[in-house]
Design a protein around this motif. Structure first.
Motif, PDB file in Angstrom:
ATOM      1  N   PHE A 433      25.923  78.286 -31.966  1.00 41.59           N
ATOM      2  CA  PHE A 433      24.649  78.067 -32.650  1.00 41.59           C
ATOM      3  C   PHE A 433      23.825  79.337 -32.585  1.00 41.59           C
ATOM      4  N   ILE A 434      22.806  79.402 -33.442  1.00 41.00           N
ATOM      5  CA  ILE A 434      21.883  80.542 -33.481  1.00 41.00           C
ATOM      6  C   ILE A 434      20.480  80.018 -33.236  1.00 41.00           C
ATOM      7  N   ASP A 435      19.810  80.570 -32.244  1.00 41.82           N
ATOM      8  CA  ASP A 435      18.451  80.161 -31.904  1.00 41.82           C
ATOM      9  C   ASP A 435      17.471  81.231 -32.377  1.00 41.82           C
ATOM     10  N   ILE A 436      16.405  80.807 -33.044  1.00 39.24           N
ATOM     11  CA  ILE A 436      15.370  81.735 -33.530  1.00 39.24           C
ATOM     12  C   ILE A 436      14.157  81.606 -32.620  1.00 39.24           C
ATOM     13  N   ASN A 437      13.781  82.702 -31.998  1.00 36.47           N
ATOM     14  CA  ASN A 437      12.658  82.695 -31.065  1.00 36.47           C
ATOM     15  C   ASN A 437      11.345  82.796 -31.834  1.00 36.47           C
ATOM     16  N   MET A 438      10.538  81.748 -31.734  1.00 40.22           N
ATOM     17  CA  MET A 438       9.208  81.733 -32.337  1.00 40.22           C
ATOM     18  C   MET A 438       8.150  81.492 -31.262  1.00 40.22           C
ATOM     19  N   GLY A 439       8.462  81.921 -30.030  1.00 43.84           N
ATOM     20  CA  GLY A 439       7.524  81.707 -28.942  1.00 43.84           C
ATOM     21  C   GLY A 439       7.372  82.880 -28.010  1.00 43.84           C
ATOM     22  N   CYS A 440       8.059  84.002 -28.269  1.00 40.52           N
ATOM     23  CA  CYS A 440       7.984  85.147 -27.359  1.00 40.52           C
ATOM     24  C   CYS A 440       6.545  85.654 -27.275  1.00 40.52           C
ATOM     25  N   LYS A 479      12.944  77.970 -30.968  1.00 40.24           N
ATOM     26  CA  LYS A 479      12.227  77.840 -29.697  1.00 40.24           C
ATOM     27  C   LYS A 479      10.769  78.223 -29.936  1.00 40.24           C
ATOM     28  N   VAL A 480       9.861  77.336 -29.574  1.00 35.82           N
ATOM     29  CA  VAL A 480       8.440  77.553 -29.829  1.00 35.82           C
ATOM     30  C   VAL A 480       7.640  77.302 -28.552  1.00 35.82           C
ATOM     31  N   ARG A 481       6.377  77.690 -28.607  1.00 35.22           N
ATOM     32  CA  ARG A 481       5.402  77.313 -27.582  1.00 35.22           C
ATOM     33  C   ARG A 481       4.452  76.281 -28.174  1.00 35.22           C
ATOM     34  N   GLY A 502      15.545  72.301 -41.846  1.00 29.38           N
ATOM     35  CA  GLY A 502      16.947  72.665 -41.624  1.00 29.38           C
ATOM     36  C   GLY A 502      17.289  72.960 -40.186  1.00 29.38           C
ATOM     37  N   ALA A 503      16.329  72.835 -39.267  1.00 28.37           N
ATOM     38  CA  ALA A 503      16.607  73.099 -37.854  1.00 28.37           C
ATOM     39  C   ALA A 503      17.438  71.966 -37.272  1.00 28.37           C
ATOM     40  N   SER A 504      18.427  72.319 -36.450  1.00 28.19           N
ATOM     41  CA  SER A 504      19.280  71.318 -35.808  1.00 28.19           C
ATOM     42  C   SER A 504      18.722  70.864 -34.470  1.00 28.19           C
ATOM     43  N   ALA A 505      17.795  71.624 -33.889  1.00 32.38           N
ATOM     44  CA  ALA A 505      17.145  71.261 -32.631  1.00 32.38           C
ATOM     45  C   ALA A 505      15.945  72.177 -32.445  1.00 32.38           C
ATOM     46  N   VAL A 506      14.999  71.742 -31.624  1.00 26.22           N
ATOM     47  CA  VAL A 506      13.819  72.553 -31.321  1.00 26.22           C
ATOM     48  C   VAL A 506      13.545  72.478 -29.832  1.00 26.22           C
ATOM     49  N   PRO A 534      11.506  63.232 -35.595  1.00 24.92           N
ATOM     50  CA  PRO A 534      12.476  62.291 -36.192  1.00 24.92           C
ATOM     51  C   PRO A 534      13.700  62.152 -35.302  1.00 24.92           C
ATOM     52  N   THR A 535      14.371  61.051 -35.422  1.00 28.65           N
ATOM     53  CA  THR A 535      15.523  60.782 -34.557  1.00 28.65           C
ATOM     54  C   THR A 535      16.667  61.764 -34.782  1.00 28.65           C
ATOM     55  N   THR A 536      16.687  62.407 -35.954  1.00 28.86           N
ATOM     56  CA  THR A 536      17.752  63.365 -36.254  1.00 28.86           C
ATOM     57  C   THR A 536      17.488  64.749 -35.676  1.00 28.86           C
ATOM     58  N   LEU A 537      16.303  64.957 -35.072  1.00 29.46           N
ATOM     59  CA  LEU A 537      15.943  66.272 -34.529  1.00 29.46           C
ATOM     60  C   LEU A 537      15.878  66.210 -33.004  1.00 29.46           C
ATOM     61  N   PRO A 538      16.872  66.736 -32.288  1.00 33.75           N
ATOM     62  CA  PRO A 538      16.807  66.766 -30.827  1.00 33.75           C
ATOM     63  C   PRO A 538      15.687  67.694 -30.351  1.00 33.75           C
ATOM     64  N   VAL A 539      14.936  67.233 -29.361  1.00 33.77           N
ATOM     65  CA  VAL A 539      13.852  68.027 -28.786  1.00 33.77           C
ATOM     66  C   VAL A 539      14.221  68.373 -27.351  1.00 33.77           C
ATOM     67  N   VAL A 540      14.170  69.669 -27.028  1.00 33.25           N
ATOM     68  CA  VAL A 540      14.479  70.164 -25.688  1.00 33.25           C
ATOM     69  C   VAL A 540      13.184  70.625 -25.042  1.00 33.25           C
ATOM     70  N   GLY A 541      12.895  70.138 -23.853  1.00 34.76           N
ATOM     71  CA  GLY A 541      11.702  70.558 -23.125  1.00 34.76           C
ATOM     72  C   GLY A 541      11.978  71.772 -22.260  1.00 34.76           C
ATOM     73  N   ASN A 542      10.928  72.533 -21.970  1.00 32.02           N
ATOM     74  CA  ASN A 542      11.089  73.766 -21.194  1.00 32.02           C
ATOM     75  C   ASN A 542       9.812  74.034 -20.402  1.00 32.02           C
TER      76      ASN A 542
END
Length: 702
Positions: A433-440, A479-481, A502-506, A534-542
């Motif tokens: 997968f490819i992760d786009i950093n939108m929180g640096c 990945k966001v803040r 189009g994001a597969s996870a956030v 939405p149920t189709t979008l996995p959310v990862v906490g950090n």
């Protein structure tokens, strides 16, 4: 002071009053170490020659004398390269002075006797390449050369062919990137379908030097009041000017020199990031290589099929081709997988090691895999540097065979830059997968319009995710803040749309950009976003996960969360993955911790090399890691278990001498630990940790 988290570059209170209760210490965010292990208060020295008595103006003058210009440093590097200690790698591998094909024109030393006279003594242990069953590619230069069969190099210059690392940058692709001749047919077609594609590359230089140029359907107007260039389309909408996009250069991250921008042919790999294979390729480049750098247009990307190549239109013919011939046919675009049809990654319940700048290198990720990590991600790489073919940036994408679920993280400010980068990565790399950093939160990244700056521009966030997910078949995650400014959270208002982009996870880091890494993460807000997603979008906490107890609490309080991303907790105690899987607080001994450091050193020597340069690179990264690990307080020394990430460790004695040494916050003691594993440091060696987080209320943070 008591309630604030320790600043990563700041001071730590090393003395705690013995009459305070564990509850009082915890309320002040100080680790409640048992009283019998606490150190007594140090006696302050008042000697007249103490460092604190040196006037500030004298300190400034001393520092000014040590500062050298870039030209002087470059001259010293060239002189050092010709010194006897930089033996020609071909001669080192074969042991034969006449084996170098470049003879006197070689830019390395051929003084074999001089090299052997000044070479440091061999280190204890066995060569990591020989131990793994291969041949050492460094020959006489290896710091374990005495363990080679017969004590002499085998002469095999291809000892790295069976390397377990992948995702290297080929020379052909690198030259195409240097010459700006790489074709990005998929990215450009998707950009055009979303009306995000500006004028052709052949007209970009004109836009940089000439105002108001008519570029077909779009017109460039540099007179925008904001001072930035905009492109006005026929529909009247304003787009980002590609000329300004091309100026967006994210060089300078982690000490990259400005000279990398000037001439692509003069770029050099840095010892921090280059693998032995890349270093060997670089070193074997002789002075005659420049004559062979002419890359014809017959070279196209390796994964490009014939049908795709037929769709590529030469730049010189763009003005004569019709719009229907200029892009990929509509039928081809319709065959691309929808974001919901892509092969998704099941993050639920998996132990996810966060992408960690500098310290999250490949050897460290290997250590975490051994200790139980399920998902790993490479260090953040800047899109502009990848598109320029910088070897040091491409080294951040390297993957070890043990990383069975691996992603790369990129950072870019504009849709076209990100789209071309993801297409290039999908072609050249083996990833999941490819992760786009939108929180640096780093200033130099934010000032370019990337990282956390995108949180203030949701429409640009949307464009980046849409074009990236529409260009490649690999899952795109972001990945966001929580927000840019403290108290102005906004991800909850975007979470419902991120999946449709189009994001597969956030991944949501529970802090704002202004907050940086101070204060505790706002998990309540992370839960709120997870429930709205939405149920189709996995959310990862950090944020702040430092024990299996905290991991379990997040699962219980918010079942909607897919998993937690573990960052600084893994830096301080990488065995956190073992603790979570085994559901226990591991009272790890100092000897077991030293064995983990030994594994890192062995992995580092395999990755950066077993010669002197590789040894010192491994040492530098080991010291960077040790600047985090000293914050760990052993379970057996605590009155309250488990330790929290924001607890500041007081000054204490360990249960043995090694545990006491590992608890020291002194860089001199970290160097002593490195000498236990990598031998004595060179003369004049100094070290200062690279990572320092900014204070909470810095003016430039808002």
């Amino acid at each position: 002071m008591g309630e604030e988290e320790r600043d990563e570059g700041g001071s730590v209170p090393r003395v705690v009053a013995a009459d305070q209760t564990p509850q009082e210490l915890v309320s002040r965010a100080i680790a409640p170490v048992k009283k019998e292990f606490l150190r007594p208060p140090p006696v302050r020295s008042s000697a007249p020659n103490d460092d604190v008595s040196i006037p500030n103006e004298n300190r400034t003058s001393v520092l000014a004398k040590e500062k050298k210009s870039k030209r002087q440093l470059k001259r010293e590097r060239r002189q050092e390269q010709k010194s006897a200690k930089n033996l020609c790698p071909v001669i080192a591998k074969t042991g034969d002075v006449s084996s170098c094909p470049y003879k006197d024109k070689c830019r390395f030393s051929h003084d074999l006797e001089g090299f052997e006279a000044q070479k440091p003594s061999d280190l204890e242990g066995q060569c990591p390449f020989v131990k793994s069953g291969g041949s050492c590619p460094y020959g006489l230069a290896c710091r374990f050369s005495s363990t080679h069969e017969g004590g002499v190099p085998s002469g095999d210059c291809n000892g790295l062919k069976n390397s377990s690392e992948v995702n290297g940058l080929s020379k052909d692709v690198q030259k195409l990137l240097w010459k700006n001749k790489m074709s990005f047919s998929k990215a450009d077609a998707k950009l055009k379908s979303l009306s995000l594609l500006g004028p052709s590359k052949s007209k970009r230089n004109d836009l940089e030097n000439k105002e108001g140029v008519d570029t077909g359907s779009n017109k460039c107007d540099h007179s925008d009041d904001s001072g930035s260039c905009v492109v006005t389309s026929d529909s009247g909408s304003k787009l980002e000017c590609p000329a300004e996009v091309m100026k967006d250069d994210d060089n300078g991250i982690d000490g990259k020199c400005e000279s990398d921008e000037r001439c692509p042919l003069k770029r050099r790999k840095t010892e921090e990031n280059c693998s032995p294979k890349e270093a060997a390729n670089e070193e074997n480049c002789g002075p005659m290589e420049a004559e062979n750098e002419g890359v014809t247009e017959k070279i196209v990307e390796r994964s490009c099929t014939k049908s795709e190549a037929d769709d590529i239109v030469p730049e010189t013919d763009l003005s004569t081709k019709s719009e229907a011939e200029d892009i990929v046919p509509e039928t081809d675009l319709s065959l691309k997988l929808h974001s919901r049809e892509k092969k998704l990654i099941d993050f639920r319940g998996k132990l996810y090691l966060a992408p960690l700048t500098t310290v999250g290198n490949l050897p460290f990720r290997r250590v975490c895999k051994v200790l139980g990590a399920d998902v790993t991600c490479g260090e953040m790489a800047m899109c502009t540097n990848l598109l320029q073919g910088q070897a040091s940036e491409w080294a951040l994408l390297r993957r070890h065979s043990s990383e069975d679920l691996f992603g790369v993280q990129i950072c870019g400010a504009y849709p076209d830059t990100v789209a071309r980068t993801v297409e290039l990565i999908e072609q050249e790399c083996t990833i999941d997968f490819i992760d786009i950093n939108m929180g640096c939160p780093i200033d130099i990244v934010v000032n370019k319009g990337a990282g956390s700056a995108l949180l203030t521009k949701p429409m640009r966030m949307k464009s980046i995710v849409e074009v990236a997910s529409g260009t490649v078949d690999k899952p795109i995650t972001i990945k966001v803040r929580t927000a840019y400014f403290e108290g102005k959270n906004r991800i909850d208002s975007l979470i419902a749309d991120i999946g449709s982009w189009g994001a597969s996870a956030v991944t949501i880091h529970g802090r704002s950009r202004q907050q940086r890494y101070s204060k505790l993460a706002d998990w309540d807000y992370v839960y709120q976003c997870a429930r709205k997603a939405p149920t189709t979008l996995p959310v990862v906490g950090n944020g702040d996960v430092f024990s299996f107890v905290e991991w379990n609490n997040h699962r219980t309080e918010c079942p909607e969360l897919a998993t937690d991303m573990i960052a600084r907790g893994a830096l301080i105690k990488p065995w956190i993955f073992t603790e979570i899987k085994e559901q226990r607080n591991w009272d790890i001994s100092s000897g077991e911790r030293l064995n983990i450091l030994k594994d890192f050193v062995n992995f580092g020597l395999e990755h950066w090399g077993s010669d002197t340069k590789g040894v010192e690179t491994t040492r530098r990264f080991l010291l960077e890691w040790l600047s985090y690990t000293f914050r760990y307080v052993p379970v057996g020394l605590l009155d309250v278990v488990p330790q929290r990430l924001n607890w500041r460790p007081p000054s204490y004695y360990g249960r043995d001498e090694l545990e006491t040494l590992m608890a020291s916050d002194s860089a001199a003691d970290w160097i002593r630990i490195s000498e236990m594993l990598l031998g004595k440091v060179p003369d004049g060696f100094t070290f200062a940790p690279k990572h320092k987080s900014n204070a909470y209320d810095r003016a430039e943070n808002g």
